[in-house]
Motif scaffolding. Structure first.
Motif, PDB file in Angstrom:
ATOM      1  N   ALA A 230     -25.093  11.434  85.913  1.00  0.00           N
ATOM      2  CA  ALA A 230     -24.061  10.278  85.952  1.00  0.00           C
ATOM      3  C   ALA A 230     -24.520   8.937  85.981  1.00  0.00           C
ATOM      4  O   ALA A 230     -23.849   8.017  85.634  1.00  0.00           O
ATOM      5  N   VAL A 231     -25.739   9.090  86.784  1.00  0.00           N
ATOM      6  CA  VAL A 231     -26.613   7.821  87.058  1.00  0.00           C
ATOM      7  C   VAL A 231     -26.781   7.056  85.493  1.00  0.00           C
ATOM      8  O   VAL A 231     -26.875   5.817  85.487  1.00  0.00           O
ATOM      9  N   GLU A 232     -27.411   8.036  84.898  1.00  0.00           N
ATOM     10  CA  GLU A 232     -27.932   7.446  83.507  1.00  0.00           C
ATOM     11  C   GLU A 232     -26.518   6.868  82.842  1.00  0.00           C
ATOM     12  O   GLU A 232     -26.943   5.724  82.212  1.00  0.00           O
ATOM     13  N   ALA A 233     -25.780   7.615  82.658  1.00  0.00           N
ATOM     14  CA  ALA A 233     -24.641   7.012  81.886  1.00  0.00           C
ATOM     15  C   ALA A 233     -23.838   5.780  82.645  1.00  0.00           C
ATOM     16  O   ALA A 233     -23.269   4.814  81.847  1.00  0.00           O
ATOM     17  N   LEU A 234     -23.919   5.785  83.787  1.00  0.00           N
ATOM     18  CA  LEU A 234     -23.468   4.793  84.490  1.00  0.00           C
ATOM     19  C   LEU A 234     -24.424   3.353  84.418  1.00  0.00           C
ATOM     20  O   LEU A 234     -23.805   2.205  84.060  1.00  0.00           O
ATOM     21  N   ALA A 235     -25.686   3.570  84.180  1.00  0.00           N
ATOM     22  CA  ALA A 235     -26.513   2.513  83.948  1.00  0.00           C
ATOM     23  C   ALA A 235     -26.464   2.082  82.531  1.00  0.00           C
ATOM     24  O   ALA A 235     -26.212   0.822  82.122  1.00  0.00           O
ATOM     25  N   ASP A 236     -26.058   2.723  81.507  1.00  0.00           N
ATOM     26  CA  ASP A 236     -25.805   2.528  80.243  1.00  0.00           C
ATOM     27  C   ASP A 236     -24.273   1.855  80.240  1.00  0.00           C
ATOM     28  O   ASP A 236     -24.376   0.650  79.396  1.00  0.00           O
ATOM     29  N   THR A 269     -32.961   1.002  89.148  1.00  0.00           N
ATOM     30  CA  THR A 269     -33.946   1.505  88.489  1.00  0.00           C
ATOM     31  C   THR A 269     -33.553   1.637  86.801  1.00  0.00           C
ATOM     32  O   THR A 269     -34.043   1.047  85.899  1.00  0.00           O
ATOM     33  N   ALA A 270     -32.486   2.279  86.749  1.00  0.00           N
ATOM     34  CA  ALA A 270     -31.840   2.768  85.629  1.00  0.00           C
ATOM     35  C   ALA A 270     -31.488   1.426  84.727  1.00  0.00           C
ATOM     36  O   ALA A 270     -31.543   1.517  83.388  1.00  0.00           O
ATOM     37  N   LEU A 271     -30.797   0.682  85.675  1.00  0.00           N
ATOM     38  CA  LEU A 271     -30.377  -0.629  85.116  1.00  0.00           C
ATOM     39  C   LEU A 271     -31.335  -1.558  84.518  1.00  0.00           C
ATOM     40  O   LEU A 271     -31.466  -2.094  83.362  1.00  0.00           O
ATOM     41  N   ARG A 272     -32.423  -1.415  85.500  1.00  0.00           N
ATOM     42  CA  ARG A 272     -33.408  -2.498  85.124  1.00  0.00           C
ATOM     43  C   ARG A 272     -34.285  -2.057  83.697  1.00  0.00           C
ATOM     44  O   ARG A 272     -34.634  -2.960  82.989  1.00  0.00           O
ATOM     45  N   GLU A 273     -34.320  -0.902  83.494  1.00  0.00           N
ATOM     46  CA  GLU A 273     -35.047  -0.141  82.269  1.00  0.00           C
ATOM     47  C   GLU A 273     -34.083  -0.573  81.072  1.00  0.00           C
ATOM     48  O   GLU A 273     -34.923  -0.440  79.959  1.00  0.00           O
ATOM     49  N   ARG A 274     -32.951  -0.751  81.247  1.00  0.00           N
ATOM     50  CA  ARG A 274     -32.199  -1.061  80.118  1.00  0.00           C
ATOM     51  C   ARG A 274     -32.076  -2.439  79.752  1.00  0.00           C
ATOM     52  O   ARG A 274     -31.376  -2.630  78.615  1.00  0.00           O
ATOM     53  N   LEU A 275     -32.401  -3.248  80.541  1.00  0.00           N
ATOM     54  CA  LEU A 275     -32.247  -4.568  80.290  1.00  0.00           C
ATOM     55  C   LEU A 275     -33.652  -5.130  79.661  1.00  0.00           C
ATOM     56  O   LEU A 275     -34.760  -4.945  79.913  1.00  0.00           O
ATOM     57  N   THR A 276     -33.456  -6.254  78.373  1.00  0.00           N
ATOM     58  CA  THR A 276     -34.469  -6.766  78.087  1.00  0.00           C
ATOM     59  C   THR A 276     -34.670  -8.266  78.290  1.00  0.00           C
ATOM     60  O   THR A 276     -35.255  -8.538  79.547  1.00  0.00           O
ATOM     61  N   PHE A 277     -33.906  -9.132  77.675  1.00  0.00           N
ATOM     62  CA  PHE A 277     -33.708 -10.146  77.849  1.00  0.00           C
ATOM     63  C   PHE A 277     -32.594 -10.817  78.913  1.00  0.00           C
ATOM     64  O   PHE A 277     -32.610 -11.995  79.512  1.00  0.00           O
TER      65      PHE A 277
END
Length: 308
Positions: A230-236, A269-277
């Motif tokens: 759930a957290v991973e999907a929400l972060a996406d 943490t999961a959201l931060r990992e998905r962000l680049t610029f």
């Protein structure tokens, strides 16, 4: 139904709750809304107060400009001219809005997003919906359907959503989806069960999302797996939203957000990992609880007064 008398500064003078009674049909719900509002007007006048405007917010698709409740699966609204019905019966200037957008407006002006120019409010409960608030105004979209974040496709071929498509965010990360997934795995039933139109399960759930979060925090393997999914999907979903909206603050409300650090710590943490610029938004819990909708309805009513 959550109802209140609210001063222009956001102070709640009097609050009430009433059963919606959606099973009685849309016409009966409308009558209840108007009857309750009539009662609030009497309560205000008895207390020596002067009602100046009425705000009503409802779920579903809302045409805020025309004041029409276009569609709601939960209540059965179909093109109900609710604003005009209320204004005609009660004799007050009336505003009609969407419940989540109104909650987002309140959080942005009075709550966790206060003093931020760009806020995304995300309500995670039976479903997932969002409100994008810029300069203290929530975007409605061309057809009154802005903010359907729960229907971003995050897992193609995943669980079937209430909208009819498979793999929507709310079919995986809503509170009802978490409960449904855990129960299905724990009992050995299918984890891809059909959902009702409001995103709920077609059958009973044994464990709530809050309980899944608690079990995950205690180290239970199955709960940890479901919670992580759930957290991973929400972060996406939130990463997609940040790419689209570039907000300063994301405010999470609804039942799932009450999990506290068990949700916010891994989600950050999961959201931060998905962000680049993209700039990382501040991720915070809602501050107004279930009063947000009432407060937002009042803000819409006051805004209409100022614009008239």
């Amino acid at each position: 139904m959550k109802c209140a008398l609210i001063r222009p500064d956001g102070a709640v003078v009097h609050a009430e709750r009433h059963p919606t009674g959606a099973d009685r049909g849309a016409e009966a719900v409308v009558d209840t809304i108007l009857t309750v509002a009539d009662g609030l007007i009497d309560t205000a006048r008895t207390a020596g107060l002067t009602p100046t405007a009425l705000g009503i917010v409802v779920p579903g698709i809302v045409d805020q400009t025309r004041g029409v409740a276009v569609w709601s699966a939960n209540i059965g609204f179909r093109d109900v001219p609710l604003r005009d019905l209320a204004a005609d019966r009660l004799g007050l200037p009336t505003a009609l809005g969407h419940d989540v957008r109104a909650g987002g407006l309140a959080e942005a002006r009075l709550g966790a997003g206060r003093d931020c120019g760009h806020v995304l409010f995300v309500a995670i409960g039976t479903g997932i919906a969002a409100a994008h608030v810029v300069a203290a105004a929530a975007a409605t979209g061309a057809h009154g359907a802005a903010g359907e974040l729960g229907h971003i496709l995050v897992r193609p071929g995943g669980p079937r959503c209430g909208c009819g498509r498979s793999g929507c965010l709310e079919a995986i990360a809503s509170a009802s989806a978490v409960a449904r997934r855990y129960t299905a795995l724990a009992t050995g039933t299918t984890g891809n069960a059909d959902t009702t139109p409001d995103g709920g399960s077609a059958g009973p759930t044994v464990v709530t999302a809050a309980e899944v979060a608690g079990r995950a925090a205690a180290g239970e393997e199955l709960a940890t797996r479901v919670w992580r999914e759930a957290v991973e999907a929400l972060a996406d979903g939130l990463a997609t939203a940040q790419a689209l909206y570039d907000v300063q603050t994301i405010v999470l409300g609804g039942g799932l957000a009450q999990a506290g650090p068990e949700l916010f710590d891994p989600l950050r943490t999961a959201l931060r990992e998905r962000l680049t610029f993209h700039r990382e938004p501040r991720l915070v819990p809602a501050a107004l609880g279930d009063e947000a909708g009432c407060l937002g309805a009042a803000l819409l009513a006051l805004d209409q007064l100022e614009d008239s």
